[in-house]
Structure formats: structure tokens, C-alpha cells
Enzyme design. Structure first.
Site, PDB file in Angstrom:
ATOM      1  N   GLU A 286     -22.029  60.295  -5.764  1.00  0.00           N
ATOM      2  CA  GLU A 286     -21.957  60.774  -4.379  1.00  0.00           C
ATOM      3  C   GLU A 286     -20.517  60.898  -3.890  1.00  0.00           C
ATOM      4  O   GLU A 286     -20.225  61.716  -3.010  1.00  0.00           O
ATOM      5  CB  GLU A 286     -22.776  59.866  -3.457  1.00  0.00           C
ATOM      6  CG  GLU A 286     -24.263  59.873  -3.745  1.00  0.00           C
ATOM      7  CD  GLU A 286     -24.863  61.278  -3.694  1.00  0.00           C
ATOM      8  OE1 GLU A 286     -24.460  62.068  -2.823  1.00  0.00           O
ATOM      9  OE2 GLU A 286     -25.724  61.586  -4.540  1.00  0.00           O
ATOM     10  N   ASP A 310      -2.041  64.909  -2.917  1.00  0.00           N
ATOM     11  CA  ASP A 310      -1.120  63.802  -2.648  1.00  0.00           C
ATOM     12  C   ASP A 310      -1.492  62.573  -3.480  1.00  0.00           C
ATOM     13  O   ASP A 310      -2.664  62.318  -3.750  1.00  0.00           O
ATOM     14  CB  ASP A 310      -1.174  63.438  -1.160  1.00  0.00           C
ATOM     15  CG  ASP A 310      -0.280  62.266  -0.835  1.00  0.00           C
ATOM     16  OD1 ASP A 310       0.951  62.426  -0.891  1.00  0.00           O
ATOM     17  OD2 ASP A 310      -0.811  61.172  -0.543  1.00  0.00           O
ATOM     18  N   GLU A 365       1.174  65.981  -7.024  1.00  0.00           N
ATOM     19  CA  GLU A 365       2.313  65.128  -6.699  1.00  0.00           C
ATOM     20  C   GLU A 365       2.264  63.924  -7.639  1.00  0.00           C
ATOM     21  O   GLU A 365       1.621  62.924  -7.356  1.00  0.00           O
ATOM     22  CB  GLU A 365       2.263  64.661  -5.236  1.00  0.00           C
ATOM     23  CG  GLU A 365       3.523  63.926  -4.818  1.00  0.00           C
ATOM     24  CD  GLU A 365       3.283  62.773  -3.851  1.00  0.00           C
ATOM     25  OE1 GLU A 365       4.227  62.361  -3.167  1.00  0.00           O
ATOM     26  OE2 GLU A 365       2.154  62.253  -3.803  1.00  0.00           O
TER      27      GLU A 365
END
Length: 635
Positions: A286, A310, A365
Site C-alpha cells: 500500500e 530529494d 539527488e
């Protein structure tokens, strides 16, 4: 890794009817209006004893609208339309999911799938507002074609104004986008869009993953902003935070169903010790549905053209990169310390994005240098298009902080700018938002510091500090742009050497907005030297647009001369020559080239230089071998 990915994909096909259906869950979960005016609600709360819906529509009765329990911790509620055909939950009304926890306590929660949350000025927590306007914004312009050369303008909507306030989507649309276009950037990367209760977190403590931040305006305002960007040919990327989540429970995901787990690992593994935030359980079915659907919603509802993921380093390793250095040894990238579930999620995310929207761009990143992160999933790679060249800004800071100008090492600069994995694309940048934050300094502030307050006027004599700062600011950005990667990034305002630092309103600064703004007006004042840096940045981007060096193969570096402090290299049919010597100029300096004419000169008057070169001169090469090239010329 590919086997784990393939097994996940196979299970999604068999149990969910395919990736397309699995990732459309954002249209089902939460509170959604049906074509007949009814309302369908669905939540995942495996630790709940009972689930209810309360709000303005039922006078906040916590028990009048119970959900029906389904398999695997899911709950659903169907509400028929009212007798007059109107939906039972009206646009703009407030709602809460009421959870009866295993302890018996009643918990009032915002749905993890909520599309719009707002905070009243007299309140601490956010409220969930049902967003279903009679007419949503209709996009008028197609997304730009996939770019070969990415010139990225990293932006934050809230600080995009000289005024000390939270700026709006409308302000960005009509005041900032034209500026980005004029500067020659073809891509804007938006930070702090996913709703975050704490403004000073810079958007990295997300509380509502499906909600566009209401502090800047409405969802339709953001859609208009993206549409206008597309009309200008500007690609729009979202800074997406799937590496962790805010610890808030009243208006966040934490303890949604009253347990310590649900979307996250329980106990120690579910907490990031440095960020004080919760960590997702990427092995949970989920959680995969939630995160993958989240990406798809931002693409299909808002028309984002891709993502900058990020905190990828934190996701990739169980140690989250804390207290760990990376030397490039392959033992650092393969072993039990790697979170294969998180890596598999990233592979699934990139596969889903490229399968359904192949024009979209994804950026990682990652400071660790994980091999093959930017290779196709079919090769066993992570599937990203680009990774950030995070060593480059650190190198510039280290050089400026620790070395005298005459001690700069040309070979070390070239090595840092060219040290990237073969056939993996990198985004080069001299500085990003990280260097602008309070506690750090931008390149301009490191170079010129306190003199920026007193000596940036053209009416004042050009001091050695300001002269050195302006010239090095241009040279550092150009050599990073041309040599450092296959894309280039700049944080808003840094292109013109924005003074001071970035600090959001907080208790420590008396909730001041003074440093939470961008003083674009400085470039419009003809009496200030900021206009020189702004003009150079613009013309640097326009020159790349013309010649496309970012999309060209890596440069051939013909010279890195330590005593002369000269770097010369060829890329995209151009030659770049940099003289980093603090006091020595050269006449008849031999450089290995063919035939050339000056196109961009950091010493030109319009960029605050000293105009020492004649731009009408044509430089002809001669058959004089030099630096492993058959021809050379004198400059």
C-alpha cells in the site's frame, strides 16, 4: 535488483490488473465525487478498529457515517447524492477521517490522499478542505518537447518576491516566469510545492503529499502557473520528497491509524535520527500504491514534466548516508547495508513514469555515486535521467574558503568538473539552495562579503574585493556550465550574486521575512553592479541554447597549466579559455584550436569587465602542433 523489480512488476500485473490501474488509485482513495453526484471514500488504515467521516456536511457527528471494512486494512464509504442531486459533501467544506484506534481513542485525521489543506491564521494545525470546484482550470498549452539541453532555474514560489511576505503562484506566473525565460533557462524546478506545515522546513517536511501548498494560492492557481510556463516553452519539474515524511500526526501521515507503523517502518528503523522525520516502508504494497499514485497525480492533474527526487542517498542505504563517506569502492554500493526495497521502489517509479509518460524527466539527488543509478531499468539501473553533481559546489566552497588565489589547482578543478560515471548524465551547478541557507554563504557572499553592502554601486570606485568577486563569479559559473555535466542548474537569485543568505521566518529570527525573499529589483537598478552578473548569466545561457554544449559529448581538455593558471577545453565546436591567475595576463598565448572568434567574454564591459580584448579580431590557427592537437593559435 532487476529480479526484485521484475517480481514486483509481475505481482502488480497479476493482483492489481497492471501498473496503469495500480497507479490510478489517487482517483479512488480519499474523498471523490462520482458522476451521479454521490461521494465515494476509501482509506487504508490497517491498525484501525473503525473508521468514520465527519465534517461540515454532518455537523461534525463523528459516528453518523461509518466506513465498511474491506480486506487488507482498507475501508470504504459510499454516500448517495442528495435529493436535489447535489453532492452530500460540497466544495470548500471541511472534513476529517475519524479513526477509532486499538486503544479505543478517537483520532481526527486528515486523509493521506487529501487534495487541499489550509490553515487559519489563528490555528496551529491544517484543516482538510474538500476541493471539487464546479469548473477546474483547463490547460490550454501542451507540454514542451523533451529537452536535449536542460538549463534549470531552481525556484521557491514563496520567496520569489522582493517583498517580505509569502509570495503567490500568481506572482510567480506573471512576474517570475518572464524573468526566467529572459535569462535563457528552459526548465524551472519548483521546491516546497507538496504541502508542508512548517514553512521553514523549505518544503522538506511534507505533511500532505497530494496537496499543493495552499499558502501560495489554490490548486487552480498552480495549474495556471504550469500552463503559462508551458506556453513559454519552459519545462516544469517538481521537487518530490518520497525519502521521508513529517512527524506531524494531527495534519500529517504519522500514526494515521493510531499505530507506529502504517505507512512507515515501526520502531527505530522508521525514524530518521538527523531529520527527525518518519521513514517509509517501501516493501509495503500500500505504500507503493500511495507513492506511485502520488507521482502520477502530479503529472496528470497538474501537468508537471518530471521530478527531482530529494534525499535519494538516504533512501538507498540503511545507514542513510549518516557518518558515511563514499570513495567509489564498489563494496560501498552492494551489500546488506543497501536498502533494496527502496531502490526497487525508485526503479518502479522510473519505469512507471517512462511507460506512461515517456517525455517526463527524473533527477536523483544522490551524493554517494551509486553505480548505474542513471541507466535504464532494463539494464538493472535505477532508471533516472540525470543525477546532481553534488561534489562541484563543495569543491568551489573548499577552494574559496581554504586557498589563496595563487594556490588554486587547475588539475583538481578539472578533475572535479569531469569526474562522472561513463554514460550517466550529470547536472552541474556552482551552488544551489543548500549554499544559500542561513549558516552557509553563497559564492557571491563568500567572494565579496561585507563590501556587497557598500561597494556595489557603479558610482563607487571598483575595489579589488568587488572586482575579484565579480570576475570569479562569472568564470566559476561558465566553467561549471560548460565542463561540469550534461545539464546546468542555478538557484533563483544566485545568477546575479544575490546578497546575504536565505532564512525563513521562525522563532529564532522573530518570525522575520527579511531574508525569505529574492531582491530581483537589484538587477533593474542601473547604478548597481548586479546588472553585470545578471547579463552574463543570460548571455551564457543564450550561447548554450545556440550551440548546445550540454547535449554534446564531454569536453576535450587541451590545457590545465598550473603555473599559468590557465584551463582550455573544446566542446560543441567551441573553445573555452580561462585565465585564473590573480595578476598575470598573457599576450600571444598559444592554445590548441582551429579558427575562432570571440563569442562570450567575461571581461566585456556589459558584464562589469575591463574590456581588454578586441572582439573584432579573428584568430586563425596554424599548423603548429600543441597539447596533442595538430593546430594552434595565439590569443
Amino acid at each position: 535488483r532487476y529480479s526484485l523489480f521484475y517480481n514486483h512488476l509481475k505481482n502488480i500485473e497479476e493482483s492489481e490488473g497492471g501498473l496503469d490501474k495500480f497507479t490510478k488509485s489517487y482517483k479512488i482513495f480519499g474523498v471523490n465525487q462520482l458522476p451521479n453526484g454521490g461521494i465515494y471514500c476509501k482509506e487504508w488504515a490497517p491498525g484501525a478498529e473503525a473508521v468514520f467521516l465527519a465534517g461540515d456536511f454532518n455537523g461534525w457527528n463523528p459516528f453518523s457515517h461509518p466506513y465498511k471494512k474491506l480486506e487488507y486494512g482498507k475501508w470504504e464509504l459510499f454516500m448517495p447524492p442528495r435529493e436535489d442531486g447535489c453532492p452530500p459533501v460540497l466544495h470548500g467544506s471541511k472534513l476529517k477521517v475519524v479513526i477509532r484506534a486499538q486503544s479505543g481513542a478517537l483520532l481526527y485525521r486528515i486523509s493521506p490522499w487529501a487534495r487541499y489543506v489550509v490553515r487559519d491564521e489563528d490555528k496551529v494545525n491544517y484543516d482538510w478542505v474538500h476541493w471539487n470546484p464546479p469548473q477546474s482550470y483547463i490547460h490550454k498549452h501542451p507540454s514542451p518537447k523533451r529537452l536535449k539541453s536542460l538549463r534549470i532555474y531552481e525556484s521557491h514560489v514563496g520567496i520569489a518576491s522582493p517583498e517580505g511576505k509569502v509570495a503567490s503562484y500568481k506572482n510567480f506566473t506573471y512576474n517570475v516566469l518572464p524573468r526566467i525565460k529572459d535569462l535563457g533557462y528552459n526548465c524551472v524546478q519548483l521546491m516546497a510545492i507538496m504541502e508542508h506545515a512548517y514553512y521553514a522546513s523549505f518544503g522538506y517536511q511534507v505533511t500532505s503529499f497530494f496537496a499543493a501548498s495552499s499558502r501560495y494560492g489554490t490548486p487552480d492557481d498552480l495549474k495556471e502557473m504550469i500552463d503559462v510556463a508551458h506556453s513559454m516553452g519552459i519545462t516544469v519539474l517538481l521537487d518530490v520528497v518520497h525519502s521521508h515524511a513529517s512527524k506531524n500526526s494531527e495534519d500529517g501521515l504519522n500514526q494515521f491509524d493510531g499505530t507506529d507503523s502504517c505507512f512507515f517502518h515501526s520502531g527505530y528503523r522508521g525514524n530518521h535520527q538527523l531529520w527527525d522525520s518518519r521513514l517509509f516502508d517501501y516493501a509495503n504494497w500500500e505504500v507503493l500504491r500511495f507513492l506511485l499514485s502520488n507521482l502520477r497525480m502530479w503529472i496528470e492533474d497538474y501537468r508537471f514534466d518530471g521530478f527531482r527526487f530529494d534525499g535519494v542517498t538516504s533512501m538507498l542505504y540503511h545507514h542513510h548516508g549518516i557518518g558515511t563517506g563514499f570513495s567509489g569502492d564498489y563494496n560501498e554500493y552492494f551489500g546488506l547495508h543497501v536498502d533494496e526495497d527502496a531502490l526497487c521502489y525508485l526503479m518502479l517509479a522510473n519505469h512507471m513514469i517512462k511507460s506512461l509518460h515517456p517525455e517526463c524527466i527524473t533527477i536523483a539527488e544522490d551524493v554517494s555515486g551509486m553505480p548505474a543509478l542513471c541507466r535504464p531499468v532494463e539494464e538493472g539501473g535505477g532508471g533516472f535521467d540525470y543525477r546532481l553533481a553534488m561534489a562541484i559546489p563543495d569543491k568551489w566552497i573548499q577552494i574559496i574558503k581554504e586557498l589563496k588565489d595563487e594556490d588554486w589547482n587547475m588539475g583538481n578543478i578539472v578533475h572535479t568538473l569531469t569526474n562522472r560515471r561513463y554514460e550517466e548524465k550529470y547536472i552541474a551547478y556552482a551552488e544551489s539552495h543548500d549554499q544559500a541557507l542561513v549558516g552557509d554563504k553563497t559564492l557571491a557572499f563568500r567572494l565579496m562579503d561585507a563590501e556587497m553592502y557598500t561597494n556595489m554601486s557603479v558610482l563607487m570606485p571598483l575595489t579589488p574585493v568587488i572586482d575579484r568577486g565579480i570576475q570569479l563569479h562569472k568564470m566559476i559559473r561558465l566553467i561549471t556550465h560548460a565542463l561540469g555535466g550534461e545539464s546546468y542548474l542555478n538557484f533563483m537569485g544566485n545568477e546575479f550574486g544575490h546578497p546575504e543568505w536565505l532564512d525563513f521566518p521562525r522563532i529564532g529570527n522573530n518570525e522575520s521575512y527579511h531574508y525569505a525573499r529574492r531582491q530581483f529589483n537589484l538587477t533593474e537598478d542601473d547604478l548597481l553592479r548586479y546588472k553585470f552578473l545578471n547579463a552574463f548569466d543570460r548571455d551564457m545561457n543564450k550561447l548554450e541554447e545556440r550551440f548546445g554544449w550540454l547535449a554534446s559529448p564531454q569536453a576535450y581538455v587541451s590545457e590545465k597549466h598550473e603555473s599559468n593558471k590557465v584551463i582550455a577545453f573544446e566542446r560543441a565546436g567551441l573553445i573555452f579559455i580561462f585565465n585564473f591567475h590573480p595578476y598575470q595576463s598573457y599576450v600571444d598565448y598559444r592554445v590548441a584550436v582551429f579558427k575562432y572568434k570571440i563569442l562570450l567574454d567575461s571581461d566585456a564591459g556589459e558584464y562589469g569587465g575591463h574590456q581588454r580584448l578586441d572582439h573584432n579580431t579573428e584568430y586563425f590557427s596554424e599548423e603548429y602542433p600543441h597539447n596533442y592537437r595538430p593546430n594552434s593559435l595565439m590569443v
